[in-house]
Design a protein around this motif. Sequence first.
Motif, PDB file in Angstrom:
ATOM      1  N   ILE A   1       0.848  -1.190   0.000  1.00  9.58           N
ATOM      2  CA  ILE A   1       0.000   0.000   0.000  1.00  9.58           C
ATOM      3  C   ILE A   1       0.888   1.247   0.000  1.00  9.58           C
ATOM      4  CG2 ILE A   1      -1.672   1.336   1.329  1.00  9.58           C
ATOM      5  CD1 ILE A   1      -2.933  -1.078   0.043  1.00  9.58           C
ATOM      6  N   LEU A   2       0.531   2.214  -0.835  1.00 13.35           N
ATOM      7  CA  LEU A   2       1.311   3.452  -0.929  1.00 13.35           C
ATOM      8  C   LEU A   2       1.048   4.375   0.256  1.00 13.35           C
ATOM      9  CD1 LEU A   2       3.211   5.305  -2.576  1.00 13.35           C
ATOM     10  CD2 LEU A   2       1.174   6.144  -3.793  1.00 13.35           C
ATOM     11  N   ILE A   3      -0.221   4.572   0.608  1.00 13.26           N
ATOM     12  CA  ILE A   3      -0.586   5.448   1.728  1.00 13.26           C
ATOM     13  C   ILE A   3      -1.460   4.654   2.697  1.00 13.26           C
ATOM     14  CG2 ILE A   3      -1.533   7.689   2.411  1.00 13.26           C
ATOM     15  CD1 ILE A   3      -1.356   8.558  -0.487  1.00 13.26           C
ATOM     16  N   PRO A   4      -0.870   3.913   3.627  1.00 14.61           N
ATOM     17  CA  PRO A   4      -1.661   3.109   4.566  1.00 14.61           C
ATOM     18  C   PRO A   4      -2.572   3.986   5.429  1.00 14.61           C
ATOM     19  CG  PRO A   4       0.666   2.465   4.606  1.00 14.61           C
ATOM     20  CD  PRO A   4       0.581   3.745   3.834  1.00 14.61           C
ATOM     21  N   GLN A   5      -3.777   3.513   5.687  1.00 14.16           N
ATOM     22  CA  GLN A   5      -4.702   4.239   6.549  1.00 14.16           C
ATOM     23  C   GLN A   5      -4.302   4.087   8.007  1.00 14.16           C
ATOM     24  OE1 GLN A   5      -8.866   3.377   6.257  1.00 14.16           O
ATOM     25  NE2 GLN A   5      -9.144   4.495   4.354  1.00 14.16           N
ATOM     26  N   SER A   6      -4.542   5.116   8.782  1.00 10.61           N
ATOM     27  CA  SER A   6      -4.380   5.024  10.234  1.00 10.61           C
ATOM     28  C   SER A   6      -5.759   5.134  10.866  1.00 10.61           C
ATOM     29  CB  SER A   6      -3.463   6.142  10.755  1.00 10.61           C
ATOM     30  OG  SER A   6      -4.015   7.415  10.455  1.00 10.61           O
ATOM     31  N   GLY A   7      -5.850   4.748  12.129  1.00  7.25           N
ATOM     32  CA  GLY A   7      -7.134   4.832  12.826  1.00  7.25           C
ATOM     33  C   GLY A   7      -8.127   3.764  12.410  1.00  7.25           C
ATOM     34  N   THR A   8      -7.643   2.707  11.745  1.00  7.71           N
ATOM     35  CA  THR A   8      -8.555   1.644  11.300  1.00  7.71           C
ATOM     36  C   THR A   8      -8.318   0.333  12.051  1.00  7.71           C
ATOM     37  OG1 THR A   8      -7.049   1.021   9.507  1.00  7.71           O
ATOM     38  CG2 THR A   8      -8.753   2.635   8.994  1.00  7.71           C
ATOM     39  N   ILE A   9      -7.468   0.387  13.077  1.00  7.55           N
ATOM     40  CA  ILE A   9      -7.208  -0.794  13.903  1.00  7.55           C
ATOM     41  C   ILE A   9      -7.625  -0.472  15.343  1.00  7.55           C
ATOM     42  CG2 ILE A   9      -5.459  -2.397  14.752  1.00  7.55           C
ATOM     43  CD1 ILE A   9      -3.771  -1.671  12.319  1.00  7.55           C
ATOM     44  N   LYS A  10      -8.346  -1.390  15.977  1.00  6.24           N
ATOM     45  CA  LYS A  10      -8.756  -1.203  17.362  1.00  6.24           C
ATOM     46  C   LYS A  10      -8.169  -2.307  18.237  1.00  6.24           C
ATOM     47  CE  LYS A  10     -12.959   1.487  16.673  1.00  6.24           C
ATOM     48  NZ  LYS A  10     -14.336   1.725  17.162  1.00  6.24           N
ATOM     49  N   LYS A  11      -8.093  -2.032  19.526  1.00  8.04           N
ATOM     50  CA  LYS A  11      -7.585  -3.022  20.471  1.00  8.04           C
ATOM     51  C   LYS A  11      -8.612  -3.265  21.572  1.00  8.04           C
ATOM     52  CE  LYS A  11      -4.271  -2.120  23.492  1.00  8.04           C
ATOM     53  NZ  LYS A  11      -2.920  -1.900  24.074  1.00  8.04           N
ATOM     54  N   LEU A  12      -8.902  -4.537  21.782  1.00  8.30           N
ATOM     55  CA  LEU A  12      -9.799  -4.955  22.848  1.00  8.30           C
ATOM     56  C   LEU A  12      -8.982  -5.449  24.026  1.00  8.30           C
ATOM     57  CD1 LEU A  12     -12.567  -5.972  24.059  1.00  8.30           C
ATOM     58  CD2 LEU A  12     -12.119  -8.116  22.826  1.00  8.30           C
ATOM     59  N   THR A  13      -9.311  -4.957  25.220  1.00  8.04           N
ATOM     60  CA  THR A  13      -8.751  -5.481  26.463  1.00  8.04           C
ATOM     61  C   THR A  13      -9.908  -6.001  27.301  1.00  8.04           C
ATOM     62  OG1 THR A  13      -6.932  -3.867  26.444  1.00  8.04           O
ATOM     63  CG2 THR A  13      -7.414  -4.964  28.535  1.00  8.04           C
ATOM     64  N   THR A  14      -9.815  -7.255  27.716  1.00  8.55           N
ATOM     65  CA  THR A  14     -10.868  -7.829  28.532  1.00  8.55           C
ATOM     66  C   THR A  14     -10.267  -8.797  29.549  1.00  8.55           C
ATOM     67  OG1 THR A  14     -13.050  -8.906  28.480  1.00  8.55           O
ATOM     68  CG2 THR A  14     -11.354  -9.798  27.006  1.00  8.55           C
ATOM     69  N   PHE A  15     -11.094  -9.247  30.485  1.00  9.79           N
ATOM     70  CA  PHE A  15     -10.637 -10.118  31.576  1.00  9.79           C
ATOM     71  C   PHE A  15     -11.606 -11.289  31.684  1.00  9.79           C
ATOM     72  CE2 PHE A  15      -9.749  -5.711  32.276  1.00  9.79           C
ATOM     73  CZ  PHE A  15      -8.427  -5.665  32.678  1.00  9.79           C
ATOM     74  N   ALA A  16     -11.073 -12.482  31.894  1.00 11.40           N
ATOM     75  CA  ALA A  16     -11.911 -13.671  32.028  1.00 11.40           C
ATOM     76  C   ALA A  16     -11.274 -14.625  33.025  1.00 11.40           C
ATOM     77  CB  ALA A  16     -12.063 -14.357  30.667  1.00 11.40           C
ATOM     78  N   PRO A  17     -12.084 -15.483  33.652  1.00 10.76           N
ATOM     79  CA  PRO A  17     -11.506 -16.501  34.528  1.00 10.76           C
ATOM     80  C   PRO A  17     -10.458 -17.311  33.769  1.00 10.76           C
ATOM     81  CG  PRO A  17     -13.884 -16.436  34.773  1.00 10.76           C
ATOM     82  CD  PRO A  17     -13.559 -15.538  33.623  1.00 10.76           C
ATOM     83  N   THR A  18      -9.345 -17.571  34.405  1.00 15.78           N
ATOM     84  CA  THR A  18      -8.233 -18.253  33.742  1.00 15.78           C
ATOM     85  C   THR A  18      -8.656 -19.595  33.149  1.00 15.78           C
ATOM     86  OG1 THR A  18      -6.652 -17.142  35.190  1.00 15.78           O
ATOM     87  CG2 THR A  18      -5.905 -19.150  34.091  1.00 15.78           C
ATOM     88  N   THR A  19      -9.606 -20.266  33.774  1.00 16.39           N
ATOM     89  CA  THR A  19     -10.060 -21.567  33.276  1.00 16.39           C
ATOM     90  C   THR A  19     -10.881 -21.449  31.985  1.00 16.39           C
ATOM     91  OG1 THR A  19     -12.011 -21.410  34.698  1.00 16.39           O
ATOM     92  CG2 THR A  19     -10.094 -22.626  35.558  1.00 16.39           C
TER      93      THR A  19
END
Length: 364
Positions: free
Chosen positions: A124-142
Amino acid sequence: MQIKEVIQHLETLAPTAYAEDFDNIGLLVGNALTTVTGILVTLDTLESVIDEAIQKNCNLIVSFHPIIFKGLKKFNGATYVERVVMKAIKHDIAIFAIHTALDNAFHGVNDMMCEQLGLMNRKILIPQSGTIKKLTTFAPTTEVEALRIKLFEAGAGSIGNYDHCSFSSEGTGTFKALENANPSIGEIGKIHYEKETQIQITFPIHKERKVLKALFDTHSYEEVAYEIITLQNSNQHIGMGMVGELPEPVEELDFLKHIKKTFKTGCVRHSELLGKPIKKVAVLGGSGSFAIKNAQNVGADLFITADLKYHQFYEAENKIVLADIGHYESEQYTKNLIVSYLQKKISNFAIILSDKNTNPIQYL
């Protein structure tokens, strides 16, 4: 098959979430619940294209350019846009436009240009920014591994040529269920301590709904703790333009002649030749003057685009050769791309390549 199902296939090829803000894409005319009789694919939707759709029993037109770009305040047939929309509505023909969503897709307009030229190592010549999101979550280890798998299945965790990417850290979570709660773990009114794993995982913005559905459907907690943030990282697989390399260097004039023949253009307007072979080539279908500096910065020897103005040719500054091949010519193979893609996805009715040349510019 209903129109909405065809749109789902097109969204997989070129998610509308990545279209430019100024654009007007999507289902411009028609009802998404209409049953499809046939699909006509075109670069532009003109009256002659509507007539072609009627003749070939196609009630869905997939158009690269949107026929409606600005707001319409009246429909009296005074302009070609009004006449097209009126005729489409009269004959129950839907119009879907894909435009800059396909411009920004990795396997879209610019990739097709590179394919025609035989360019390798495409980026890609001009990659877009602001198009990737990050999820942070918590769950029981099991339970965390089952949750992670479902998030991957929903499209999270893909980074470039890698998938199943995530990060985990372990700790202890605390909570106290109040009177009206219905906890899956712990007791009402008592502080509960649970061994939990934190998961951090990225996903493209158009997958957010599926990722959240996977999170809520899989997680055992009544109230799911999570956070989503938008990253400023450039998305190397989404963006405008493309750059690639020829298998072997080619002399400037020979390559310009190759461009003229490949894109069947009546004229290639170009900046001053620099007297060195062409190896690295940047392309941007349609109006691409804004990307001249980007093409220079990636070390391209030549930049192919359209709609360059007189003074913009000076921006080559003896560092790059600019080649204007015409707007229609640069995008003409786009409809072939769409037809080929839909034919692989849908086989139970006709998908027709329009035989109308909608180029408004003629050469003497």
